[in-house]
Scaffold this motif. Structure first.
Motif, mmCIF file in Angstrom:
data_model
loop_
_atom_site.group_PDB
_atom_site.id
_atom_site.type_symbol
_atom_site.label_atom_id
_atom_site.label_comp_id
_atom_site.label_asym_id
_atom_site.label_seq_id
_atom_site.Cartn_x
_atom_site.Cartn_y
_atom_site.Cartn_z
ATOM 1 N N PRO A 533 11.840 16.803 -22.776
ATOM 2 C CA PRO A 533 10.497 17.377 -23.091
ATOM 3 C C PRO A 533 9.761 17.609 -21.860
ATOM 4 C CG PRO A 533 11.262 15.931 -24.611
ATOM 5 C CD PRO A 533 12.357 15.623 -23.553
ATOM 6 N N LYS A 534 9.001 18.443 -21.670
ATOM 7 C CA LYS A 534 8.153 18.647 -20.372
ATOM 8 C C LYS A 534 6.793 19.273 -20.857
ATOM 9 C CE LYS A 534 6.203 18.675 -16.276
ATOM 10 N NZ LYS A 534 5.996 17.180 -15.698
ATOM 11 N N ASP A 535 5.623 18.524 -21.029
ATOM 12 C CA ASP A 535 4.303 18.739 -21.644
ATOM 13 C C ASP A 535 4.397 19.475 -22.806
ATOM 14 O OD1 ASP A 535 3.315 17.688 -19.176
ATOM 15 O OD2 ASP A 535 3.503 19.442 -18.207
ATOM 16 N N GLY A 536 5.092 19.065 -23.771
ATOM 17 C CA GLY A 536 5.374 19.610 -25.119
ATOM 18 C C GLY A 536 6.166 20.734 -25.216
ATOM 19 N N THR A 537 6.937 20.991 -24.277
ATOM 20 C CA THR A 537 8.165 21.812 -24.380
ATOM 21 C C THR A 537 9.380 21.422 -24.237
ATOM 22 O OG1 THR A 537 6.626 23.714 -23.776
ATOM 23 C CG2 THR A 537 8.795 24.311 -23.637
ATOM 24 N N ILE A 538 10.366 21.897 -24.934
ATOM 25 C CA ILE A 538 11.821 21.471 -24.907
ATOM 26 C C ILE A 538 12.641 22.845 -24.696
ATOM 27 C CG2 ILE A 538 13.944 20.604 -26.098
ATOM 28 C CD1 ILE A 538 12.242 18.557 -27.540
ATOM 29 N N ARG A 539 13.686 22.847 -23.759
ATOM 30 C CA ARG A 539 14.040 23.892 -23.374
ATOM 31 C C ARG A 539 15.898 23.706 -23.646
ATOM 32 N NH1 ARG A 539 10.170 23.608 -20.029
ATOM 33 N NH2 ARG A 539 9.003 25.395 -19.517
ATOM 34 N N ILE A 540 16.273 24.898 -24.344
ATOM 35 C CA ILE A 540 17.967 24.740 -24.483
ATOM 36 C C ILE A 540 18.458 25.839 -24.142
ATOM 37 C CG2 ILE A 540 19.736 24.911 -26.317
ATOM 38 C CD1 ILE A 540 18.036 23.376 -28.121
ATOM 39 N N GLY A 541 19.562 25.842 -23.151
ATOM 40 C CA GLY A 541 20.058 26.897 -22.510
ATOM 41 C C GLY A 541 21.521 27.261 -23.382
ATOM 42 N N LEU A 542 21.343 28.556 -23.657
ATOM 43 C CA LEU A 542 22.622 28.743 -24.425
ATOM 44 C C LEU A 542 23.516 29.864 -23.830
ATOM 45 C CD1 LEU A 542 21.503 29.146 -28.264
ATOM 46 C CD2 LEU A 542 22.371 26.948 -27.058
ATOM 47 N N GLY A 543 24.654 29.470 -23.349
ATOM 48 C CA GLY A 543 25.579 30.384 -22.707
ATOM 49 C C GLY A 543 26.626 31.065 -23.231
ATOM 50 N N ALA A 544 26.922 32.347 -23.346
ATOM 51 C CA ALA A 544 28.155 32.737 -24.229
ATOM 52 C C ALA A 544 29.354 32.722 -23.331
ATOM 53 C CB ALA A 544 27.735 34.356 -24.471
ATOM 54 N N THR A 545 30.281 32.072 -24.309
ATOM 55 C CA THR A 545 31.708 31.869 -23.505
ATOM 56 C C THR A 545 32.489 33.122 -23.782
ATOM 57 O OG1 THR A 545 32.640 30.945 -25.728
ATOM 58 C CG2 THR A 545 31.472 29.504 -24.183
ATOM 59 N N SER A 546 33.671 33.211 -23.077
ATOM 60 C CA SER A 546 34.418 34.453 -23.426
ATOM 61 C C SER A 546 35.033 34.647 -24.990
ATOM 62 C CB SER A 546 35.624 34.118 -22.611
ATOM 63 O OG SER A 546 36.625 32.955 -22.725
ATOM 64 N N GLU A 547 34.795 33.477 -25.675
ATOM 65 C CA GLU A 547 35.346 33.613 -27.170
ATOM 66 C C GLU A 547 34.413 34.701 -27.893
ATOM 67 O OE1 GLU A 547 37.830 32.153 -28.184
ATOM 68 O OE2 GLU A 547 38.421 31.719 -26.461
ATOM 69 N N LEU A 548 33.039 35.059 -27.456
ATOM 70 C CA LEU A 548 32.100 35.856 -28.141
ATOM 71 C C LEU A 548 31.996 37.045 -27.669
ATOM 72 C CD1 LEU A 548 28.924 33.158 -28.413
ATOM 73 C CD2 LEU A 548 30.473 33.692 -30.127
ATOM 74 N N LYS A 549 31.901 38.079 -28.379
ATOM 75 C CA LYS A 549 31.935 39.411 -28.062
ATOM 76 C C LYS A 549 30.795 39.908 -28.532
ATOM 77 C CE LYS A 549 36.271 38.794 -26.735
ATOM 78 N NZ LYS A 549 36.493 38.312 -25.630
ATOM 79 N N VAL A 550 30.486 41.272 -27.823
ATOM 80 C CA VAL A 550 29.192 42.046 -28.169
ATOM 81 C C VAL A 550 29.119 42.346 -29.647
ATOM 82 C CG1 VAL A 550 27.945 44.428 -27.957
ATOM 83 C CG2 VAL A 550 29.266 43.115 -25.705
ATOM 84 N N GLY A 551 28.135 41.956 -30.283
ATOM 85 C CA GLY A 551 27.832 42.104 -31.568
ATOM 86 C C GLY A 551 27.947 41.035 -32.306
ATOM 87 N N ASP A 552 28.506 39.784 -31.935
ATOM 88 C CA ASP A 552 28.747 38.583 -32.712
ATOM 89 C C ASP A 552 27.361 38.093 -32.889
ATOM 90 O OD1 ASP A 552 31.507 38.952 -32.623
ATOM 91 O OD2 ASP A 552 31.831 37.185 -31.357
ATOM 92 N N GLU A 553 27.176 37.335 -34.143
ATOM 93 C CA GLU A 553 25.991 36.867 -34.498
ATOM 94 C C GLU A 553 26.233 35.634 -34.898
ATOM 95 O OE1 GLU A 553 24.741 39.346 -37.873
ATOM 96 O OE2 GLU A 553 24.064 41.096 -36.535
ATOM 97 N N LEU A 554 25.336 34.478 -34.289
ATOM 98 C CA LEU A 554 25.268 33.147 -34.714
ATOM 99 C C LEU A 554 24.137 32.512 -35.350
ATOM 100 C CD1 LEU A 554 26.814 31.876 -31.211
ATOM 101 C CD2 LEU A 554 28.176 32.433 -33.200
ATOM 102 N N GLU A 555 24.140 31.734 -36.324
ATOM 103 C CA GLU A 555 22.916 30.988 -36.827
ATOM 104 C C GLU A 555 23.233 29.682 -36.333
ATOM 105 O OE1 GLU A 555 20.893 29.828 -41.239
ATOM 106 O OE2 GLU A 555 23.025 30.382 -41.180
ATOM 107 N N ILE A 556 22.148 29.206 -35.683
ATOM 108 C CA ILE A 556 22.163 27.753 -35.086
ATOM 109 C C ILE A 556 21.082 27.057 -35.408
ATOM 110 C CG2 ILE A 556 21.484 26.985 -32.676
ATOM 111 C CD1 ILE A 556 22.770 29.461 -31.499
ATOM 112 N N THR A 557 21.173 25.962 -35.647
ATOM 113 C CA THR A 557 20.211 24.915 -35.973
ATOM 114 C C THR A 557 20.092 23.935 -34.745
ATOM 115 O OG1 THR A 557 19.608 22.992 -37.581
ATOM 116 C CG2 THR A 557 21.877 23.405 -37.139
ATOM 117 N N ALA A 558 19.107 23.751 -34.326
ATOM 118 C CA ALA A 558 18.517 22.585 -33.533
ATOM 119 C C ALA A 558 17.770 21.362 -34.185
ATOM 120 C CB ALA A 558 17.697 22.981 -32.252
ATOM 121 N N THR A 559 18.256 20.111 -34.139
ATOM 122 C CA THR A 559 17.756 19.147 -34.743
ATOM 123 C C THR A 559 17.254 18.128 -33.965
ATOM 124 O OG1 THR A 559 19.165 19.301 -36.609
ATOM 125 C CG2 THR A 559 18.018 17.398 -36.639
ATOM 126 N N LEU A 560 15.808 17.803 -33.879
ATOM 127 C CA LEU A 560 15.279 16.775 -32.985
ATOM 128 C C LEU A 560 15.187 15.636 -33.639
ATOM 129 C CD1 LEU A 560 13.690 16.149 -30.228
ATOM 130 C CD2 LEU A 560 11.625 16.785 -31.687
#
Length: 739
Positions: A533-560
Motif C-alpha cells: 500500500p502507498k497512501d491508501g492505494t494498493i496496486r495489482i499488475g495483471l499480465g496476460a500470458t500466452s494461454e489467454l486469447k482475445v475475447g477471453d473473460e475472467l472473473e477475479i477476486t482480490a482478498t485483503l
C-alpha cells in the motif's frame, strides 16, 4: 522441531506447518508477537546461543541449541551422516542434507577438531558426545594415500555417553545445559570483517546471512578476549528486523512487490531505500555507516529461502541493470524465493549457499526482478531523488556553448560523441506553441490517516465499467483504495496479505460440465504483481500470458486479509494488442551538431555571495548522496539510459586551489581565466574518457571487485590526473576563450 514433537504432531505429516512462518504462528502463538520487546526477545534468544573463548584471531566457538537433541545411538544417521536428506519432507526447517555442521569443520584450525554433544529433549537416554577430526596421515600413509579423510570418535564401537542431570557450560543467563545440542568449533577461522567481538562484527555478519531467522539468537563473548569491550553480550534477530525498526533513522522508506509467473512460482522483492544523509553525520559518514551496518560484503541484492540468504548480487545490478546509479549505495533489495517452484529454485543456488549459479534460470530471474522493480514504486523514488537537485543554468550553459563553437569538432570526433550521447540537432531556439497550455490548479488533498488494520477495500480503477480490459500479452495495473498503513504487508509483527484468485474463465479448458470452473493456479493464466500500500492505494499488475486469447473473460477476486477479510470482485477482458508506432529512421545530416552534450553544474563548499542559490556540497549530498569534498574535483552523473547526463564540477577542490596559489597574486580576470581552464579541462576530459571507455566496452575492476564507470572516473580525477590536466595542454582552447 522440539515444539512440534512436544505437541504430538508428526513433522512429516499433513497437520505439520508448511513453512517457517506458519511454524512460528503454530508453536509460538503468543510469544512471537512480543519479540519486539527487548526483554522478551532476549529470554527466547537464550535457547540458541553462540559463545566465544580463546584467542581473538582463532577463537573456540560453542553453539548451543535447546532443541530436539539426539540419542547417542542416532548420532551416525543424523549429526555424522551426509546426504541423508532427513529434512527433505519437513518444510518448516532449514537444511536438507545434514551438512550444516560438516560444512563448518573445514574452518576449525589446522587439525579440524569439532566436538558434538547432545541429549534428547524428553530427557530419555544419556548425554552422547564425539570428536571429529581430519585424520593425520602417518609417514607410511603419506606414501600410499593421495588424500586424507575425516573420522569421529567411537569407544568399543559405540558413540560414547554418560548420564547427566545438568552441565555448566558458561551459558548466558546462568542457564545450565540439560537437553539439546552443543557443537564446539576449535580454533575457528572467522572471515575478515567478522573477527571482532560477537555482539559487534559477528552480529553484523549473522544478520546479513540470516536475513529473517525464525528465532532470535544470543551472542556471548568473553572478557579474556576483549577486556575493554563494555558490551560482551546481546541478541540478534536478522537484518529484516533492524531495517524495519521504528527508530531506524537510516531508512527513508521500504515497500514490497510480489510477483507470480508460470513456471517460476512466486517471489517477493522488498526494497529498502536509505537516506542520503542523517542528522549528526556528513554524507560520507552516513554512507560509511550504511556500508558498515547493512552492506558489509557489498551484498545489495539478497536471495533467501526460509529467511536464510543463499545468494546475492552486487551494486552493478542497481547501477547497470536497473539503471539507477544514484541509488547504488542507498538501496538494499531482498528477494524471498521461498514460494518459487522447486524445479526453478533448484537451478538457482549452489549447495554452499554463498552464491547464485551461472545459468539460464538465474538470468531469467534477474530479468524478471528487473521488470518487477522498474514497474514498482522504485522508479518514482529514483525520479524524486534525481529531481531533488535544484540546478541553475545561465552562465554555465553559455560557457558550454562557447566551448562547443570553438572546439575542433570534426566528423570522427562527433561520431564518437554520437555513439555515446544523444546529440541534438542544430536549433538555436525551439519554437514555442502559439497556445501554451494553462496550468492546472492543484486539487487540495486531505492528509492520509493510516490505520493498523484495514476497514475497507474497494476497486478504484475502471470507473464503474463492466469489464477492465487487458491487451493480449500485455499488462494492466489495477488500483484499489483502502486505509491501511504502508507497511501492512512488510512489517515483522502481524503482517497482512493480499490474495488474487480467478473464479471463472470463459472459453478456457477448465470447464466442467456446462459451467466454467475455478482456476486452481492463477499464474497459469496471469502474471500477477502485487505492491505494498502507498497512501491508501494498493496496486495489482495483471499480465496476460500466452494461454489467454482475445475475447477471453475472467472473473477475479482480490482478498485483503486481516482480522476481517475484505473481498473485491471484478471482471477483465482480453482485447487486441496495442499497436506500436512505427519507427521512422532519419537520414544522417551532413552538418555536425555543435550542442547536445551533457550539461555541467558548478558546486561550492559554501554558496558565493554573488550566487547565494548556487549548488553546494551539502545540498548535493542531502539530495542524492553524492559525497564531495576538497579531494573530489568532479562527479559524473549517469542517467537511466546509461549515458553521461551531467558533470558536477567542484569549484572548491584542492586541485583548483593549488593551481591558483601557484600563480601567485593574480587579478580577478586571471582568476576567472584559471577557473575557465579548470572547468574546460575537467568537463571535456570527462566526456571523452566516458565516451572511449563506454564505446570500447571495457569492463572495470579493482582487484576482484567490479567498478562502475562513474566511480572509476571520479577516482581518476581525484588522483593526480586533474593536476596534470591543469599544468599541461589545452592552451589553444584557452586562447580562443580569452578573445
Amino acid at each position: 522441531m522440539r515444539r512440534c514433537l512436544e505437541a504430538g504432531i508428526n513433522p512429516k505429516g499433513m497437520e505439520a506447518p508448511d513453512s517457517m512462518h506458519s511454524a512460528i504462528e503454530t508453536f509460538f502463538p503468543a510469544d512471537h508477537k512480543n519479540w519486539n520487546l527487548t526483554g522478551v526477545r532476549r529470554k527466547q534468544a537464550q535457547s540458541i546461543q553462540i559463545l566465544a573463548a580463546g584467542s581473538r584471531t582463532k577463537p573456540c566457538l560453542t553453539i548451543y541449541d535447546d532443541g530436539e537433541g539426539q540419542h547417542p545411538r542416532d548420532f551416525e544417521r543424523t549429526f555424522l551422516s551426509l546426504l541423508q536428506g532427513n529434512k527433505n519432507e519437513i518444510p518448516f526447517v532449514q537444511g536438507k542434507y545434514n551438512m550444516g555442521g560438516t560444512g563448518a569443520i573445514v574452518f576449525c584450525g589446522e587439525h579440524r577438531y569439532q566436538l558434538i554433544g547432545s541429549k534428547r529433549f524428553d530427557g530419555t537416554g544419556e548425554f552422547g558426545f564425539t570428536l571429529i577430526r581430519k585424520h593425520p596421515l602417518s609417514a607410511e600413509e603419506k606414501k600410499t594415500k593421495k588424500n586424507t579423510w575425516y573420522e569421529y570418535l567411537k569407544i568399543d564401537g559405540k558413540i560414547p555417553s554418560f548420564p547427566i542431570t545438568e552441565l555448566d557450560l558458561g551459558l548466558a543467563g546462568d542457564r545450565k545445559f540439560t537437553t539439546g545440542t552443543i557443537i564446539k568449533l576449535f580454533d575457528y577461522q572467522l572471515p575478515a570483517g567478522s573477527r571482532g567481538g560477537l555482539p559487534q562484527e559477528v552480529r553484523r555478519s549473522l544478520n546479513q546471512f540470516l536475513f529473517e531467522p525464525a528465532l532470535p539468537i544470543y551472542l556471548k563473548d568473553s572478557p579474556e578476549r576483549y577486556p575493554n569491550n563494555k558490551v560482551l553480550e546481546g541478541d540478534t534477530f536478522g537484518l529484516k528486523r533492524r531495517l524495519e525498526e521504528d527508530d531506524s533513522r537510516y531508512i527513508q522508506e521500504h515497500f514490497t512487490d510480489e510477483f507470480a509467473h508460470k513456471g517460476v512460482g512466486s517471489f517477493k522483492a522488498t526494497c529498502y531505500v536509505f537516506r542520503a544523509k542523517v542528522d549528526g553525520k556528513t554524507v560520507k559518514e552516513t554512507r560509511d555507516a550504511i556500508d558498515r551496518e547493512f552492506f558489509p560484503d557489498g551484498m545489495c541484492v539478497l536471495f533467501s529461502l526460509n529467511g536464510q540468504v543463499h545468494g546475492h548480487l552486487g551494486r552493478q545490478f542497481i547501477s547497470t541493470t536497473l539503471k539507477m546509479p544514484l541509488l547504488k549505495n542507498h538501496l538494499l533489495i531482498h528477494v524471498d524465493c521461498t514460494g518459487m517452484d522447486y524445479d526453478f529454485r533448484s537451478e538457482l543456488f549452489m549447495a554452499s549457499r554463498d552464491r547464485l549459479k551461472s545459468g539460464e534460470k538465474t538470468a531469467e530471474l534477474r530479468q524478471l526482478l528487473k521488470d518487477v522493480l522498474i514497474k514498482s514504486r522504485l522508479t518514482e523514488i529514483y525520479k524524486q531523488r534525481k529531481n531533488s537537485i535544484s540546478v541553475e543554468g545561465g552562465d554555465a550553459k553559455d560557457l558550454l556553448k562557447a566551448f562547443s563553437k570553438n572546439l575542433p569538432f570534426n566528423k570522427d570526433l562527433m561520431r564518437l560523441l554520437n555513439q555515446t550521447f544523444k546529440i541534438e540537432q542544430h536549433d538555436e531556439e525551439k519554437k514555442k506553441p502559439d497556445n501554451p497550455e494553462k496550468l492546472k490548479e492543484k486539487k487540495h488533498k486531505e492528509p492520509f490517516q493510516p490505520q493498523r488494520y484495514p476497514s475497507f477495500f474497494k476497486l478504484k480503477s475502471g470507473e464503474g465499467k463492466q469489464f477492465l480490459t487487458i491487451p493480449e500479452r500485455d499488462e494492466k495495473t489495477i488500483q484499489f483504495s483502502t486505509d491501511v498503513e504502508d507497511s501492512y504487508f512488510d512489517r515483522s509483527e502481524d503482517p497482512g496479505d493480499l490474495k488474487v484468485s480467478i473464479l471463472q474463465h470463459r472459453n478456457n479448458e477448465t470447464d466442467g460440465g456446462t459451467l466454467p470452473g475455478m482456476v486452481d493456479s492463477p499464474e497459469e493464466l496471469l502474471d500477477i504483481r502485487k505492491s505494498s500500500p502507498k497512501d491508501g492505494t494498493i496496486r495489482i499488475g495483471l499480465g496476460a500470458t500466452s494461454e489467454l486469447k482475445v475475447g477471453d473473460e475472467l472473473e477475479i477476486t482480490a482478498t485483503l486479509g486481516g482480522p476481517e477479510d475484505f473481498e473485491c470482485r471484478f471482471w477483465v477482458k482480453i482485447t487486441k494488442p496495442n499497436e506500436k508506432p512505427k519507427e521512422v529512421k532519419k537520414e544522417d545530416e551532413e552538418e555536425e551538431p555543435p550542442m547536445g552534450l551533457p550539461d555541467y553544474s558548478l558546486v561550492y563548499e559554501h554558496a558565493p555571495e554573488e550566487t547565494p542559490d548556487a549548488l553546494t556540497w551539502e545540498k548535493l549530498g542531502e539530495s542524492v548522496g553524492i559525497d564531495m569534498d576538497w579531494e573530489v574535483p568532479m562527479f559524473p552523473s549517469v542517467g537511466e539510459d546509461g549515458n553521461l547526463e551531467r558533470v558536477y564540477i567542484n569549484m572548491d577542490s584542492r586541485v583548483l586551489r593549488n593551481f591558483k596559489s601557484r600563480q601567485g597574486n593574480i587579478g580577478a580576470d586571471q582568476a576567472e581565466l584559471s577557473e575557465k581552464k579548470y572547468i574546460s579541462s575537467v568537463y571535456f576530459h570527462t566526456i571523452f574518457l566516458f565516451s572511449i571507455t563506454k564505446n570500447k566496452k571495457y569492463e572495470l575492476k579493482q582487484g576482484e571487485k567490479e567498478v562502475d564507470l562513474q566511480d572509476y572516473l571520479k577516482d581518476v580525477f581525484s588522483s593526480y590526473y586533474s593536476e596534470f590536466l591543469l599544468n599541461f595542454g589545452m592552451e589553444d582552447l584557452i586562447a580562443t576563450m580569452a578573445d
